[in-house]
Design a protein around this motif. Sequence first.
Motif, short mmCIF file in Angstrom:
data_model
loop_
_atom_site.label_atom_id
_atom_site.label_comp_id
_atom_site.label_asym_id
_atom_site.label_seq_id
_atom_site.Cartn_x
_atom_site.Cartn_y
_atom_site.Cartn_z
N LEU A 154 -6.15 -2.73 2.46
CA LEU A 154 -7.46 -2.24 2.87
C LEU A 154 -8.56 -2.89 2.05
O LEU A 154 -8.51 -2.91 0.82
CB LEU A 154 -7.50 -0.72 2.72
N ILE A 174 -2.98 6.43 5.67
CA ILE A 174 -4.03 6.12 6.64
C ILE A 174 -3.81 7.02 7.85
O ILE A 174 -2.67 7.38 8.16
CB ILE A 174 -4.06 4.64 7.05
N PHE A 230 -9.40 5.17 6.62
CA PHE A 230 -8.79 4.19 5.73
C PHE A 230 -9.30 4.42 4.30
O PHE A 230 -10.45 4.10 3.98
CB PHE A 230 -9.13 2.76 6.16
N TRP A 289 -10.06 6.11 13.02
CA TRP A 289 -9.30 5.79 11.81
C TRP A 289 -9.91 6.41 10.56
O TRP A 289 -11.10 6.70 10.49
CB TRP A 289 -9.20 4.27 11.64
N LYS A 347 -9.96 3.67 0.49
CA LYS A 347 -10.10 2.43 -0.29
C LYS A 347 -10.57 2.77 -1.70
O LYS A 347 -11.69 2.41 -2.10
CB LYS A 347 -11.08 1.48 0.39
N LEU A 404 -8.60 -3.31 7.67
CA LEU A 404 -7.16 -3.32 7.46
C LEU A 404 -6.65 -4.75 7.64
O LEU A 404 -6.79 -5.34 8.70
CB LEU A 404 -6.48 -2.37 8.45
#
Length: 365
Positions: free
Chosen positions: A93, A182, A197, A195, A199, A45
């Motif tokens: 990201l 997110i 994330f 987390w 992408k 991030l």
Amino acid sequence: MYYKVVVIGAGPAGISTAYHLKKNNINCCLIDKFEFPRFKLCGGLITEKTLKLLESYGITDFNKVIKERVNKVNILSNGKKVITFETINYFNLVNRMEFDNWFLEKYLELDGIAIFGSKVSKIDLDRKELVVGSRIIHFDYVVAADGAKGISSKILDKKINYAFGMETDIETIFCKGDKHHIDLDVSIAKDGYSWRFPKGDVTTLGFAFSFNQNINYHELRKKILPEKCKIKGAFLPYGGRVKVVANKNGMILVGDAAGFVDSITGEGTYYAIKSGEIAAYSLTTKSPINEYIKRTKYICKEVNKAWHFISFFYKFRKIILRLIPKHKNFIAFLCDNQVSTQKGNYSMIKLIYLYKTQREKSINF
């Protein structure tokens, strides 16, 4: 073999240092034990303040490595959604392997000298020499950008508090959750978070919190991360006061090696790049070590403030998690003015003042 400055570690801190040294026509060499591109454990991030920092260097083609730009955030507690909010600034990201390689190319395009695939096995600050592979290199200064547990921390006997993190990438189609949000789960341990994330076609899943020898990380990994995935782990600097950033015998610490990590998010990329810039400038002055110590005092203060800030959150986590659903706009404001831009300077008083001022302006408008 001689270089005025040897930079150990080709992460963002080391690359930034070498890049700015080369820009200032200082004879330097960048060393990393891995061949590039190489894996780097990181959620990937990148905040707006980091992109603006790169822009100030004239580097603007970061869209080549940004996989997704997201401004919608889910805060969870033990897998249950607590709040969803939207920020003005976007979280960018990236795949850290690609990002680091892209940044490294900026240095190599300047005809920067680098040695990859060879480990530094010895550094003698008194004799001003180090051993990398089978080579002996002499130097005036060495910049340690070799992470939280590199050779520099052993030489200086630097005490750093560590977090331990684990991470994997999976195809987004097999991942639960909205690919335009997110996810941050802040209740997986005493501190830290897990987390998700997204992408594009790939989603990064991971977790990191203060290292504890009594925790069975293998069992915890099974609860948080999917089975049958390639999972890697790494130590990261996390928490505590930053005190030692240089050694009078000619060693400067940058990035993770110095402990320059924002404890609120675990982000180290911004401070890595900035401390590399400061190190390179300091090495152009008459007193590089003293200059670097002076110019990084504000980073030390910010890192220490961030630790107090997040420690307060975890101390009163249960109460805060019950309160924040009623204050969605303020939480979004915190992300925009602290995490993304650092306008709040880690002061809750200042952040509340800025928030009230912004609200009054919007009402009057």
